[in-house]
Design an enzyme around this catalytic site. Structure first.
Site, PDB file in Angstrom:
ATOM      1  N   ARG A 273     -13.988  48.565 -33.109  1.00 39.76           N
ATOM      2  CA  ARG A 273     -14.721  47.948 -31.983  1.00 39.76           C
ATOM      3  C   ARG A 273     -14.869  48.934 -30.827  1.00 39.76           C
ATOM      4  O   ARG A 273     -15.868  48.933 -30.106  1.00 39.76           O
ATOM      5  CB  ARG A 273     -13.997  46.671 -31.541  1.00 39.76           C
TER       6      ARG A 273
ATOM      7  N   GLN B 175     -14.533  38.426 -19.776  1.00 38.91           N
ATOM      8  CA  GLN B 175     -13.588  38.277 -20.880  1.00 38.91           C
ATOM      9  C   GLN B 175     -13.765  39.440 -21.852  1.00 38.91           C
ATOM     10  O   GLN B 175     -12.977  39.599 -22.780  1.00 38.91           O
ATOM     11  CB  GLN B 175     -13.832  36.965 -21.634  1.00 38.91           C
TER      12      GLN B 175
ATOM     13  N   VAL C 152     -13.970  43.185 -23.458  1.00 38.92           N
ATOM     14  CA  VAL C 152     -13.085  44.364 -23.399  1.00 38.92           C
ATOM     15  C   VAL C 152     -13.889  45.655 -23.592  1.00 38.92           C
ATOM     16  O   VAL C 152     -13.313  46.723 -23.735  1.00 38.92           O
ATOM     17  CB  VAL C 152     -11.954  44.253 -24.463  1.00 38.92           C
TER      18      VAL C 152
ATOM     19  N   HIS D 260      -9.287  39.978 -19.816  1.00 39.11           N
ATOM     20  CA  HIS D 260      -8.656  40.143 -21.135  1.00 39.11           C
ATOM     21  C   HIS D 260      -8.410  41.611 -21.457  1.00 39.11           C
ATOM     22  O   HIS D 260      -8.214  41.967 -22.613  1.00 39.11           O
ATOM     23  CB  HIS D 260      -9.539  39.514 -22.226  1.00 39.11           C
TER      24      HIS D 260
ATOM     25  N   CYS E 120       6.839  52.800 -21.549  1.00 36.96           N
ATOM     26  CA  CYS E 120       6.885  53.065 -20.094  1.00 36.96           C
ATOM     27  C   CYS E 120       5.887  52.219 -19.316  1.00 36.96           C
ATOM     28  O   CYS E 120       5.767  52.373 -18.090  1.00 36.96           O
ATOM     29  CB  CYS E 120       6.629  54.550 -19.843  1.00 36.96           C
TER      30      CYS E 120
ATOM     31  N   GLY F  72     -22.954  33.793 -21.533  1.00 39.43           N
ATOM     32  CA  GLY F  72     -22.615  34.321 -22.856  1.00 39.43           C
ATOM     33  C   GLY F  72     -21.207  34.032 -23.301  1.00 39.43           C
ATOM     34  O   GLY F  72     -20.560  34.876 -23.928  1.00 39.43           O
TER      35      GLY F  72
HETATM   36  C1  BV8 Z   1      -2.787  32.091 -22.225  1.00 46.14           C
HETATM   37  C2  BV8 Z   1      -8.499  39.676 -27.184  1.00 46.14           C
HETATM   38  C3  BV8 Z   1      -0.785  31.366 -21.155  1.00 46.14           C
HETATM   39  C4  BV8 Z   1      -9.337  40.738 -26.621  1.00 46.14           C
HETATM   40  C5  BV8 Z   1      -8.939  37.339 -26.837  1.00 46.14           C
HETATM   41  C6  BV8 Z   1      -4.612  24.631 -27.258  1.00 46.14           C
HETATM   42  C7  BV8 Z   1      -5.539  24.113 -26.371  1.00 46.14           C
HETATM   43  C8  BV8 Z   1      -5.998  24.885 -25.295  1.00 46.14           C
HETATM   44  C9  BV8 Z   1      -5.539  26.181 -25.108  1.00 46.14           C
HETATM   45  C10 BV8 Z   1      -4.643  26.705 -26.004  1.00 46.14           C
HETATM   46  C11 BV8 Z   1      -4.169  25.937 -27.077  1.00 46.14           C
HETATM   47  N1  BV8 Z   1      -3.309  26.708 -27.779  1.00 46.14           N
HETATM   48  C12 BV8 Z   1      -3.203  27.928 -27.170  1.00 46.14           C
HETATM   49  C13 BV8 Z   1      -4.009  27.931 -26.086  1.00 46.14           C
HETATM   50  C14 BV8 Z   1      -4.210  29.066 -25.139  1.00 46.14           C
HETATM   51  C15 BV8 Z   1      -5.164  30.093 -25.735  1.00 46.14           C
HETATM   52  C16 BV8 Z   1      -6.499  29.453 -26.066  1.00 46.14           C
HETATM   53  O1  BV8 Z   1      -7.291  29.188 -25.191  1.00 46.14           O
HETATM   54  N2  BV8 Z   1      -6.719  29.188 -27.359  1.00 46.14           N
HETATM   55  C17 BV8 Z   1      -7.958  28.496 -27.735  1.00 46.14           C
HETATM   56  C18 BV8 Z   1      -8.713  29.316 -28.772  1.00 46.14           C
HETATM   57  C19 BV8 Z   1      -7.602  27.131 -28.247  1.00 46.14           C
HETATM   58  N3  BV8 Z   1      -5.370  31.102 -24.700  1.00 46.14           N
HETATM   59  C20 BV8 Z   1      -4.513  32.132 -24.599  1.00 46.14           C
HETATM   60  O2  BV8 Z   1      -3.613  32.351 -25.376  1.00 46.14           O
HETATM   61  C21 BV8 Z   1      -4.693  33.005 -23.364  1.00 46.14           C
HETATM   62  N4  BV8 Z   1      -3.429  33.156 -22.715  1.00 46.14           N
HETATM   63  O3  BV8 Z   1      -3.213  30.961 -22.274  1.00 46.14           O
HETATM   64  O4  BV8 Z   1      -1.568  32.446 -21.656  1.00 46.14           O
HETATM   65  C22 BV8 Z   1      -0.950  31.309 -19.684  1.00 46.14           C
HETATM   66  C23 BV8 Z   1      -2.224  31.193 -19.113  1.00 46.14           C
HETATM   67  C24 BV8 Z   1      -2.328  31.089 -17.748  1.00 46.14           C
HETATM   68  C25 BV8 Z   1      -1.198  31.148 -16.950  1.00 46.14           C
HETATM   69  C26 BV8 Z   1       0.074  31.279 -17.519  1.00 46.14           C
HETATM   70  C27 BV8 Z   1       0.193  31.361 -18.897  1.00 46.14           C
HETATM   71  C28 BV8 Z   1      -5.175  34.406 -23.762  1.00 46.14           C
HETATM   72  C29 BV8 Z   1      -6.616  34.331 -24.189  1.00 46.14           C
HETATM   73  C30 BV8 Z   1      -7.138  35.737 -24.471  1.00 46.14           C
HETATM   74  C31 BV8 Z   1      -7.180  35.927 -25.933  1.00 46.14           C
HETATM   75  N5  BV8 Z   1      -7.808  37.222 -26.233  1.00 46.14           N
HETATM   76  N6  BV8 Z   1      -9.332  38.495 -27.358  1.00 46.14           N
HETATM   77  C32 BV8 Z   1     -10.424  41.047 -27.605  1.00 46.14           C
HETATM   78  O5  BV8 Z   1     -10.084  41.389 -28.745  1.00 46.14           O
HETATM   79  O6  BV8 Z   1     -11.599  40.920 -27.208  1.00 46.14           O
HETATM   80  S1  BV8 Z   1      -9.929  35.973 -27.037  1.00 46.14           S
HETATM   81  C33 BV8 Z   1     -11.561  36.353 -27.319  1.00 46.14           C
HETATM   82  O7  BV8 Z   1     -12.264  35.149 -26.987  1.00 46.14           O
HETATM   83  C34 BV8 Z   1     -12.162  37.423 -26.432  1.00 46.14           C
HETATM   84  O8  BV8 Z   1     -11.343  37.814 -25.354  1.00 46.14           O
HETATM   85  C35 BV8 Z   1     -13.402  36.717 -25.897  1.00 46.14           C
HETATM   86  O9  BV8 Z   1     -13.824  37.285 -24.728  1.00 46.14           O
HETATM   87  C36 BV8 Z   1     -12.886  35.357 -25.745  1.00 46.14           C
HETATM   88  C37 BV8 Z   1     -13.875  34.275 -25.477  1.00 46.14           C
HETATM   89  O10 BV8 Z   1     -14.904  34.347 -26.480  1.00 46.14           O
HETATM   90  P1  BV8 Z   1     -16.423  34.397 -25.948  1.00 46.14           P
HETATM   91  O11 BV8 Z   1     -16.560  35.578 -25.049  1.00 46.14           O
HETATM   92  O12 BV8 Z   1     -16.795  33.069 -25.389  1.00 46.14           O
HETATM   93  O13 BV8 Z   1     -17.223  34.698 -27.274  1.00 46.14           O
HETATM   94  P2  BV8 Z   1     -17.696  33.637 -28.367  1.00 46.14           P
HETATM   95  O14 BV8 Z   1     -18.104  34.408 -29.567  1.00 46.14           O
HETATM   96  O15 BV8 Z   1     -16.678  32.547 -28.499  1.00 46.14           O
HETATM   97  O16 BV8 Z   1     -18.993  32.960 -27.698  1.00 46.14           O
HETATM   98  C38 BV8 Z   1     -20.146  33.752 -27.470  1.00 46.14           C
HETATM   99  C39 BV8 Z   1     -21.166  32.843 -26.787  1.00 46.14           C
HETATM  100  O17 BV8 Z   1     -22.317  33.628 -26.450  1.00 46.14           O
HETATM  101  C40 BV8 Z   1     -21.647  31.709 -27.664  1.00 46.14           C
HETATM  102  O18 BV8 Z   1     -21.699  30.520 -26.891  1.00 46.14           O
HETATM  103  C41 BV8 Z   1     -23.065  32.137 -28.070  1.00 46.14           C
HETATM  104  O19 BV8 Z   1     -23.941  31.018 -28.195  1.00 46.14           O
HETATM  105  C42 BV8 Z   1     -23.477  32.965 -26.885  1.00 46.14           C
HETATM  106  N7  BV8 Z   1     -24.459  34.012 -27.209  1.00 46.14           N
HETATM  107  C43 BV8 Z   1     -24.590  34.723 -28.369  1.00 46.14           C
HETATM  108  N8  BV8 Z   1     -25.609  35.608 -28.235  1.00 46.14           N
HETATM  109  C44 BV8 Z   1     -26.109  35.462 -26.973  1.00 46.14           C
HETATM  110  C45 BV8 Z   1     -25.382  34.459 -26.318  1.00 46.14           C
HETATM  111  N9  BV8 Z   1     -25.648  34.064 -25.055  1.00 46.14           N
HETATM  112  C46 BV8 Z   1     -26.658  34.705 -24.417  1.00 46.14           C
HETATM  113  N10 BV8 Z   1     -27.406  35.685 -24.981  1.00 46.14           N
HETATM  114  C47 BV8 Z   1     -27.158  36.082 -26.256  1.00 46.14           C
HETATM  115  N11 BV8 Z   1     -27.910  37.056 -26.799  1.00 46.14           N
END
Ligand code: BV8
Length: 238
Positions: A59, A91, A93, A109, A120, A176
């Protein structure tokens, strides 16, 4: 259209889709090819670091070759020309916001272009492939570096600063992102709480679409420049 003072923009993988970078949850997305537990959790990294290094190396290479698209460029123009404050919370990277000229930017993120040393805690700019036999530029420990990205179960960066920006904003744009991942998916509720106007600009309705006061559907490279031009016109027409 009102003239806003403080704009917060949340961006996700959909913003970089037209730059050729895969999203996560689209049909051909990253999670259709990898199980997030293997490549985006600390447990996955501990279990099989080589797989995680390769996942991010691929990536990072793609990200280095990608160019910012018209949406990234429009957001940088908004920051430069808008009379109010514009903060981007991404969000993503990748480095496409920076490449387009955005400066007031938070990578909640993390970034693949930085390595993080477990020995370190140093963060170092990193553009080549990461591997277990490389030494940390700060402490020379080998095998201690990972990509500086936030995995599931880890706490996103700069949440205090983001929360303060959300409680003080009068316009919140979400671009997005599918609204699946928290805490980012909860930002729209905080913005509404603050009395902000909330707009979703996305290819299709997100998980949280009903929370937005306004929705603009379409590809980011078309709908974002058009919306930015409307904001700038309203601000300069007084
Ligand atoms: C945390 C790593 C505690 C980096 C990523 C149960 C219920 C609710 C929440 C949770 C649960 N169990 C666990 C959780 C928490 C969990 C979470 O939310 N899980 C979900 C899945 C259920 N979250 C965490 O663990 C987070 N940490 O909660 O810590 C805390 C928090 C606060 C305070 C104290 C303690 C950590 C989350 C980070 C995870 N890391 N990736 C990397 O490799 O990139 S997640 C990954 O998803 C990426 O970071 C990415 O950015 C993120 C979100 O995805 P999107 O960007 O939305 O991408 P996606 O493909 O989903 O959607 C794309 C959209 O674009 C679509 O809608 C599509 O239609 C649209 N699109 C497509 N093409 C276009 C377009 N729009 C416009 N134009 C286009 N051309």
């Amino acid at each position: 259209m009102a003239a806003y003072q403080r704009i917060v923009v949340l961006t996700g993988a959909g913003l970089s889709a037209e730059s050729g970078l895969s999203t996560f949850r689209d049909a051909d997305g990253i999670w259709a090819r990898y199980d997030y537990r293997d490549v985006a959790t600390p447990e996955g990294f501990a279990r099989n670091p080589e797989l995680v290094y390769e996942f991010y190396n691929r990536r990072r290479r793609d990200g280095m070759k990608a160019q910012p698209n018209a949406a990234h460029i429009a957001l940088a123009k908004l920051e430069r020309e808008y009379p109010g404050e514009v903060l981007i919370v991404t969000q993503n990277v990748d480095t496409l916001h920076e490449a387009a000229g955005s400066r007031n930017l938070i990578h909640m993120h993390g970034q693949m272009a930085l390595s993080l040393c477990a020995a370190c805690d140093a963060r170092s700019p990193w553009v080549e492939d990461l591997s277990p036999d490389l030494a940390c530029p700060s402490c020379s420990t080998t095998g201690s570096m990972r990509p500086d990205v936030v995995w599931f179960g880890e706490i996103p960066y700069e949440l205090e600063r983001i929360s303060a920006a959300l409680s003080g904003c009068d316009l919140f744009l979400s671009i997005g992102t599918s609204g699946n991942v928290y805490p980012a998916a909860g930002f729209v509720a905080a913005a509404r709480e603050a009395g902000a106007h909330t707009v979703e600009l996305n290819l299709e309705p997100s998980e949280g679409t009903s929370l937005f006061a306004e929705r603009i559907e379409g590809p980011a490279s078309r709908v974002v420049p058009a919306y930015v031009d409307r904001l700038l016109a309203a601000a300069t027409s007084g």
